[in-house]
Design a protein around this motif. Structure first.
Motif, PDB file in Angstrom:
ATOM      1  N   ILE A   1       5.302   5.454  -2.701  1.00  0.00           N
ATOM      2  CA  ILE A   1       5.746   4.292  -1.924  1.00  0.00           C
ATOM      3  C   ILE A   1       6.129   3.217  -2.927  1.00  0.00           C
ATOM      4  CG2 ILE A   1       5.063   2.514  -0.274  1.00  0.00           C
ATOM      5  CD1 ILE A   1       3.128   4.539   0.942  1.00  0.00           C
ATOM      6  N   LEU A   2       7.435   2.875  -2.952  1.00  0.00           N
ATOM      7  CA  LEU A   2       7.943   1.856  -3.880  1.00  0.00           C
ATOM      8  C   LEU A   2       7.972   0.512  -3.174  1.00  0.00           C
ATOM      9  CD1 LEU A   2      11.003   3.595  -5.560  1.00  0.00           C
ATOM     10  CD2 LEU A   2       9.276   2.292  -6.785  1.00  0.00           C
ATOM     11  N   ARG A   3       7.442  -0.529  -3.808  1.00  0.00           N
ATOM     12  CA  ARG A   3       7.494  -1.861  -3.174  1.00  0.00           C
ATOM     13  C   ARG A   3       8.904  -2.437  -3.364  1.00  0.00           C
ATOM     14  NH1 ARG A   3       5.535  -7.373  -3.234  1.00  0.00           N
ATOM     15  NH2 ARG A   3       4.223  -7.660  -1.393  1.00  0.00           N
TER      16      ARG A   3
ATOM     17  N   ASN B   1      10.455  -5.253  -3.460  1.00  0.00           N
ATOM     18  CA  ASN B   1      10.886  -6.391  -4.273  1.00  0.00           C
ATOM     19  C   ASN B   1      11.145  -6.022  -5.734  1.00  0.00           C
ATOM     20  OD1 ASN B   1       8.146  -6.024  -4.831  1.00  0.00           O
ATOM     21  ND2 ASN B   1       7.895  -8.172  -5.384  1.00  0.00           N
ATOM     22  N   ASN B   2      10.819  -4.790  -6.117  1.00  0.00           N
ATOM     23  CA  ASN B   2      11.101  -4.331  -7.478  1.00  0.00           C
ATOM     24  C   ASN B   2      12.479  -3.692  -7.624  1.00  0.00           C
ATOM     25  OD1 ASN B   2       8.285  -4.726  -8.568  1.00  0.00           O
ATOM     26  ND2 ASN B   2       7.844  -3.284  -6.923  1.00  0.00           N
TER      27      ASN B   2
ATOM     28  N   ARG C   1       0.479   1.853  -9.385  1.00  0.00           N
ATOM     29  CA  ARG C   1       0.989   1.295 -10.636  1.00  0.00           C
ATOM     30  C   ARG C   1       1.430  -0.142 -10.401  1.00  0.00           C
ATOM     31  NH1 ARG C   1       5.531   4.111 -14.364  1.00  0.00           N
ATOM     32  NH2 ARG C   1       4.020   5.809 -14.245  1.00  0.00           N
ATOM     33  N   LEU C   2       0.917  -1.052 -11.226  1.00  0.00           N
ATOM     34  CA  LEU C   2       1.290  -2.462 -11.096  1.00  0.00           C
ATOM     35  C   LEU C   2       2.500  -2.765 -11.977  1.00  0.00           C
ATOM     36  CD1 LEU C   2      -2.161  -4.286 -11.045  1.00  0.00           C
ATOM     37  CD2 LEU C   2      -0.901  -3.175  -9.197  1.00  0.00           C
ATOM     38  N   LYS C   3       3.072  -3.948 -11.745  1.00  0.00           N
ATOM     39  CA  LYS C   3       4.254  -4.370 -12.507  1.00  0.00           C
ATOM     40  C   LYS C   3       3.977  -4.486 -13.998  1.00  0.00           C
ATOM     41  CE  LYS C   3       6.240  -6.934  -8.688  1.00  0.00           C
ATOM     42  NZ  LYS C   3       6.511  -8.262  -8.126  1.00  0.00           N
ATOM     43  N   ASN C   4       2.691  -4.685 -14.361  1.00  0.00           N
ATOM     44  CA  ASN C   4       2.342  -4.756 -15.781  1.00  0.00           C
ATOM     45  C   ASN C   4       2.090  -3.368 -16.362  1.00  0.00           C
ATOM     46  OD1 ASN C   4      -0.102  -4.042 -14.745  1.00  0.00           O
ATOM     47  ND2 ASN C   4      -1.195  -5.905 -15.333  1.00  0.00           N
ATOM     48  N   ASP C   5       2.420  -2.313 -15.594  1.00  0.00           N
ATOM     49  CA  ASP C   5       2.347  -0.911 -16.016  1.00  0.00           C
ATOM     50  C   ASP C   5       0.944  -0.333 -16.095  1.00  0.00           C
ATOM     51  OD1 ASP C   5       5.016  -0.191 -16.079  1.00  0.00           O
ATOM     52  OD2 ASP C   5       5.324  -1.003 -18.066  1.00  0.00           O
TER      53      ASP C   5
ATOM     54  N   TYR D   1      -4.161   1.962 -11.348  1.00  0.00           N
ATOM     55  CA  TYR D   1      -5.492   1.992 -10.757  1.00  0.00           C
ATOM     56  C   TYR D   1      -5.575   3.207  -9.847  1.00  0.00           C
ATOM     57  CZ  TYR D   1      -5.764  -2.483 -12.846  1.00  0.00           C
ATOM     58  OH  TYR D   1      -5.752  -3.470 -13.792  1.00  0.00           O
TER      59      TYR D   1
ATOM     60  N   ASN E   1       1.454  -8.274  -4.167  1.00  0.00           N
ATOM     61  CA  ASN E   1       2.710  -8.626  -4.830  1.00  0.00           C
ATOM     62  C   ASN E   1       2.789  -8.125  -6.268  1.00  0.00           C
ATOM     63  OD1 ASN E   1       0.809 -10.477  -5.743  1.00  0.00           O
ATOM     64  ND2 ASN E   1       2.382 -12.019  -6.130  1.00  0.00           N
ATOM     65  N   ASN E   2       1.695  -7.576  -6.784  1.00  0.00           N
ATOM     66  CA  ASN E   2       1.703  -7.003  -8.133  1.00  0.00           C
ATOM     67  C   ASN E   2       2.087  -5.527  -8.154  1.00  0.00           C
ATOM     68  OD1 ASN E   2       0.400  -9.373  -9.525  1.00  0.00           O
ATOM     69  ND2 ASN E   2      -1.209  -8.889  -8.046  1.00  0.00           N
ATOM     70  N   VAL E   3       2.183  -4.908  -6.972  1.00  0.00           N
ATOM     71  CA  VAL E   3       2.374  -3.458  -6.888  1.00  0.00           C
ATOM     72  C   VAL E   3       3.803  -3.059  -7.241  1.00  0.00           C
ATOM     73  CG1 VAL E   3       2.407  -1.480  -5.308  1.00  0.00           C
ATOM     74  CG2 VAL E   3       0.560  -3.158  -5.162  1.00  0.00           C
ATOM     75  N   LEU E   4       3.945  -2.039  -8.088  1.00  0.00           N
ATOM     76  CA  LEU E   4       5.245  -1.444  -8.368  1.00  0.00           C
ATOM     77  C   LEU E   4       5.438  -0.245  -7.432  1.00  0.00           C
ATOM     78  CD1 LEU E   4       7.583  -1.850 -10.453  1.00  0.00           C
ATOM     79  CD2 LEU E   4       6.565  -0.010 -11.763  1.00  0.00           C
ATOM     80  N   PHE E   5       4.502   0.712  -7.500  1.00  0.00           N
ATOM     81  CA  PHE E   5       4.542   1.797  -6.517  1.00  0.00           C
ATOM     82  C   PHE E   5       3.171   2.426  -6.378  1.00  0.00           C
ATOM     83  CE2 PHE E   5       5.940   3.975 -10.439  1.00  0.00           C
ATOM     84  CZ  PHE E   5       5.030   5.002 -10.502  1.00  0.00           C
ATOM     85  N   ILE E   6       3.032   3.237  -5.348  1.00  0.00           N
ATOM     86  CA  ILE E   6       1.770   3.906  -5.023  1.00  0.00           C
ATOM     87  C   ILE E   6       2.050   5.387  -4.853  1.00  0.00           C
ATOM     88  CG2 ILE E   6      -0.094   4.073  -3.306  1.00  0.00           C
ATOM     89  CD1 ILE E   6       0.556   1.124  -2.580  1.00  0.00           C
TER      90      ILE E   6
ATOM     91  N   LEU F   1      -4.442 -11.079  -9.798  1.00  0.00           N
ATOM     92  CA  LEU F   1      -4.054  -9.682  -9.965  1.00  0.00           C
ATOM     93  C   LEU F   1      -4.981  -8.820  -9.103  1.00  0.00           C
ATOM     94  CD1 LEU F   1      -1.988  -8.059 -11.720  1.00  0.00           C
ATOM     95  CD2 LEU F   1      -3.873  -7.583 -13.260  1.00  0.00           C
TER      96      LEU F   1
END
Lengths: 80, 80, 80, 80, 80, 80, 80
Positions: free
Chosen positions: C65-67, C69-70, D24-28, D31, D69-74, F72
């Protein structure tokens, strides 16, 4: 100028339709041209637009639509 | 152009459907192509899209959907 | 294509459910896979997702699942 | 999968409650853990959470609340 | 000052119309001038605007419209 | 845990009032303390707050109000 | 402190009107002064404001209006 005649920023911007402005973006590049139109996000249509870097023309664009969220400030015509 | 005939930026963009534009993104990469459609976020469908870096074609994409919040500005066809 | 048959960007995206796309994120990493679903934020479910770096597969994820806003842009299947 | 059975991304995420995911968070940083719950901002409660750097466990947290808002993808469980 | 006479930040700003202020932006550049008007986004019209870098005047603009989301803080006149 | 007893992330956070948490901000600094209160933006009041850098206490603050958009993630007490 | 007497973060901030606080911004600069007023965006009017860098006073401002979206956290008076 009395408070009753003062215009809100976006109203003032709309009153400058067809006038020359310089728009400085957050990336410090400037665009000089005529405001064709503007909306409440500060999205701008400019015609005869010139891209300026350190005040020098680096490119000419004709008509561009600038997305408002990139705007740092706008210098109004009578001040150019 | 009188103020009554001036178009709002997003309306102008929608009137450029099927016309060629160059979209510059905040990361300074440009996409040249035809606007298939656009919405109020400036999300754009472009066809025959070419990615330009310093004005040179680096990739061809066909149809892409650009997310509007990345847009810096859009040069309209009659100015290309 | 006439203006009446043109689709809004998000509608077009939803019509590409089950089709292959490449999604480029703002961090320049790309994800190739099939769109399972999408919402109005451009949040995307992709299956058989592959992470691409400079066009090379660096990882396979299955379903992600891609958010939204990226997202920088999405290349549609018939163009891959 | 027909369009009628496809789930919206946030609905799919909620259906993965109690399942294992990697976020995966935007800071790579990643979790890995079990989704306890999620809301429409993609705010997530994860239990048995492990922080991964380049795929290696660098810390264990138990229960954490990740701001969406920190999430890149899951990555969803059945794909891990 | 009792709580009943205290003014909300935006109200206070509007009461400073025609007064001199220094606006510091997030990029640390400062603009000194007179507030012509302000709206709820902190969009500001300033007249007799001077751009200051490390407190030194580097450019004079006359009338500018500053987009509010760039503002870090505003020093009010009676404090200059 | 059944889905009916699962709590939404913000509800869970509010249930941790008076409990100890560690809040990691986007700038990687951590604040350890007791949650006094929290709102829907994840704005937090913490008491007996300690600033941690690489897990070491670098400053003690007593009561602070953290703006939620910097968060975060938050580690909940029973996991510390 | 029972949950019924706990105050929401913004309410607590408003109750600190006329009290001394230190506001740390996202750029790590701190402003020490008295809260004159605050609104729901955490826009703050501070009087007798001092700019601190690494805890040292680098400038005195008198009355300033801080835009709330720059705030990292606020240390309340009884903790200074």
């Amino acid at each position: 100028m009395s408070q009753t005649t003062a215009k809100r920023p976006l109203t003032t911007l709309q009153k400058n339709t067809n006038k020359s402005v310089i728009v400085r973006l957050k990336n410090d590049v400037e665009y000089k041209g005529k405001i064709d139109n503007v909306d409440s996000y500060m999205n701008l249509i400019m015609s005869d637009a010139e891209e300026l870097n350190d005040g020098k023309i680096v490119e000419k664009y004709g008509k561009i639509i600038l997305r408002g969220n990139n705007v740092l400030f706008i210098k109004l015509e009578n001040e150019l």
